[in-house]
Design a protein around this motif. Sequence first.
Motif, PDB file in Angstrom:
ATOM      1  N   ILE A  48       0.864  -1.184   0.000  1.00  0.00           N
ATOM      2  CA  ILE A  48       0.000   0.000   0.000  1.00  0.00           C
ATOM      3  C   ILE A  48       0.897   1.230   0.000  1.00  0.00           C
ATOM      4  O   ILE A  48       1.686   1.439   0.932  1.00  0.00           O
ATOM      5  CB  ILE A  48      -0.913   0.038   1.239  1.00  0.00           C
ATOM      6  CG1 ILE A  48      -1.728  -1.258   1.366  1.00  0.00           C
ATOM      7  CG2 ILE A  48      -1.847   1.245   1.185  1.00  0.00           C
ATOM      8  CD1 ILE A  48      -2.462  -1.374   2.689  1.00  0.00           C
ATOM      9  N   GLY A  49       0.781   2.049  -1.030  1.00  0.00           N
ATOM     10  CA  GLY A  49       1.549   3.281  -1.105  1.00  0.00           C
ATOM     11  C   GLY A  49       0.752   4.440  -0.551  1.00  0.00           C
ATOM     12  O   GLY A  49      -0.388   4.666  -0.964  1.00  0.00           O
ATOM     13  N   VAL A  50       1.332   5.167   0.410  1.00  0.00           N
ATOM     14  CA  VAL A  50       0.602   6.259   1.050  1.00  0.00           C
ATOM     15  C   VAL A  50       1.304   7.590   0.781  1.00  0.00           C
ATOM     16  O   VAL A  50       2.524   7.665   0.591  1.00  0.00           O
ATOM     17  CB  VAL A  50       0.453   6.042   2.573  1.00  0.00           C
ATOM     18  CG1 VAL A  50      -0.295   4.759   2.858  1.00  0.00           C
ATOM     19  CG2 VAL A  50       1.806   6.046   3.270  1.00  0.00           C
ATOM     20  N   ALA A  51       0.498   8.652   0.779  1.00  0.00           N
ATOM     21  CA  ALA A  51       0.984  10.013   0.592  1.00  0.00           C
ATOM     22  C   ALA A  51       0.229  10.923   1.537  1.00  0.00           C
ATOM     23  O   ALA A  51      -0.904  10.615   1.955  1.00  0.00           O
ATOM     24  CB  ALA A  51       0.789  10.462  -0.853  1.00  0.00           C
ATOM     25  N   VAL A  52       0.833  12.052   1.861  1.00  0.00           N
ATOM     26  CA  VAL A  52       0.189  13.081   2.682  1.00  0.00           C
ATOM     27  C   VAL A  52       0.306  14.401   1.941  1.00  0.00           C
ATOM     28  O   VAL A  52       1.406  14.798   1.536  1.00  0.00           O
ATOM     29  CB  VAL A  52       0.848  13.193   4.073  1.00  0.00           C
ATOM     30  CG1 VAL A  52       0.211  14.326   4.872  1.00  0.00           C
ATOM     31  CG2 VAL A  52       0.740  11.877   4.830  1.00  0.00           C
ATOM     32  N   ILE A  53      -0.818  15.075   1.753  1.00  0.00           N
ATOM     33  CA  ILE A  53      -0.832  16.404   1.135  1.00  0.00           C
ATOM     34  C   ILE A  53      -1.076  17.414   2.236  1.00  0.00           C
ATOM     35  O   ILE A  53      -2.135  17.427   2.865  1.00  0.00           O
ATOM     36  CB  ILE A  53      -1.907  16.499   0.045  1.00  0.00           C
ATOM     37  CG1 ILE A  53      -1.596  15.507  -1.079  1.00  0.00           C
ATOM     38  CG2 ILE A  53      -1.992  17.919  -0.507  1.00  0.00           C
ATOM     39  CD1 ILE A  53      -2.652  15.465  -2.178  1.00  0.00           C
ATOM     40  N   GLY A  54      -0.095  18.263   2.482  1.00  0.00           N
ATOM     41  CA  GLY A  54      -0.122  19.219   3.580  1.00  0.00           C
ATOM     42  C   GLY A  54       0.922  18.831   4.610  1.00  0.00           C
ATOM     43  O   GLY A  54       0.775  17.825   5.302  1.00  0.00           O
ATOM     44  N   ALA A  55       1.996  19.627   4.709  1.00  0.00           N
ATOM     45  CA  ALA A  55       3.135  19.253   5.548  1.00  0.00           C
ATOM     46  C   ALA A  55       3.228  20.066   6.827  1.00  0.00           C
ATOM     47  O   ALA A  55       4.291  20.145   7.424  1.00  0.00           O
ATOM     48  CB  ALA A  55       4.433  19.387   4.740  1.00  0.00           C
ATOM     49  N   GLY A  56       2.119  20.665   7.259  1.00  0.00           N
ATOM     50  CA  GLY A  56       2.122  21.408   8.506  1.00  0.00           C
ATOM     51  C   GLY A  56       2.005  20.491   9.711  1.00  0.00           C
ATOM     52  O   GLY A  56       2.285  19.288   9.633  1.00  0.00           O
TER      53      GLY A  56
END
Length: 404
Positions: free
Chosen positions: A5-13
């Motif tokens: 499962i490849g995961v990503a996060v949009i928003g690095a705050g």
Amino acid sequence: MSDSIGVAVIGAGMAGKAHMAAWRNAPSLFGRSLPPVRLVTVGDVYEPLADEAARRFGYARHDTDWRAVAEADDVDVVSVVVANNLHREIVEGLLAAGKHVLCEKPLSDTLHDARAMADAARAAEADGVLGRVGFTYRRAPGLAAIRQLVEDGTLGRVLHVSGRYWTDYGASPEVPFSWRFAGAPGTGALADVGSHLTYVAEFLTGDVRSVNGGAFTTAITKRPIAAGFALRGQAVPLTGEEADVENDDYATFGARLGDGAAVGSFEVSRVAAGHPNGLVVEVFCEEGAARWDQERPSEIALALRSDGARLGGFRQVVLGPDHPYVAGGMAMDAPGVGWGQNQMFEYQARAFLDEVVGNTADPLPANATFDDGVHNMEVLDAVARSAAAGGATVDVPTTEGALA
């Protein structure tokens, strides 16, 4: 996806970092097997922040455009943790690209956009693509334990509930203007921390049926404008100019919940000096009462009528493996070890992965649907309409599939 499962996060705050850490840690919780999780990319329009966060949390790369994440063949699951007014475009684009999406609350900055997002999520789910909203505090072991005490009859029927969420991130007039201080009344402290407080109250007592006594205050009416990118809590150069604060620093309202017999009073603030993250909820029931305080998250206070007058009163209950989420949910799952909000993000991520892979061997309770997110915003909208009408009572629409 069956292999990994490849995961990503949009928003690095700040909240984005909580999601990054949660995806990294979630597969190790509760001892159940999942396909390997690949930490693929962190997306943020401010490249230095995206690069730093990706390196810090072990993600393979970073991106500066959400469209790159949507187009990436090696990404299956995405957390969306950006300004509320950006949610709709990004979430709908990701769902259309076949990505499973975990969106931060509130679902959007307008009910119109939230309802459109819920429509898109329903259509995507028909094709096997999930859209869920993060109601993180539903993962607090203490709140889940109080919910059990209500449901199993130990506390009995809820009579009334009191809740406050006091924060101080806006207490200083020197805090620069940002998207959090822009928008219509109700999009300030109410949307930011009041959205948490309302779903927590419903988690314990049932849906909000109506609200009353809505009132807003903007205590600090102007904010300095930062010269360049500004991270919350960090000193930054200023332009010398100011911007008008458009929304609420403080909000209060009452509510009727559940079958309409239970009542509640609620208060939220972003200018409460000395309370960096002060969520407190107390429920009063026919057989006793219980209280949970985010500043003491590893315990609850419990009072039972059956104790009688001689032994009655609130007692401290230290949470441990006999309570929800603790056993198998921490490296040291023993009473008195302590934990906090970061673990809630991990349980939330684990629950989403369970649902994505179709785990039926004792999965965690599922995350809230986008329809639940719409209901949450309908409650906030009712508070704003109550405030605009001088505190009048405003009914909340009954939403099919909303929080039970």
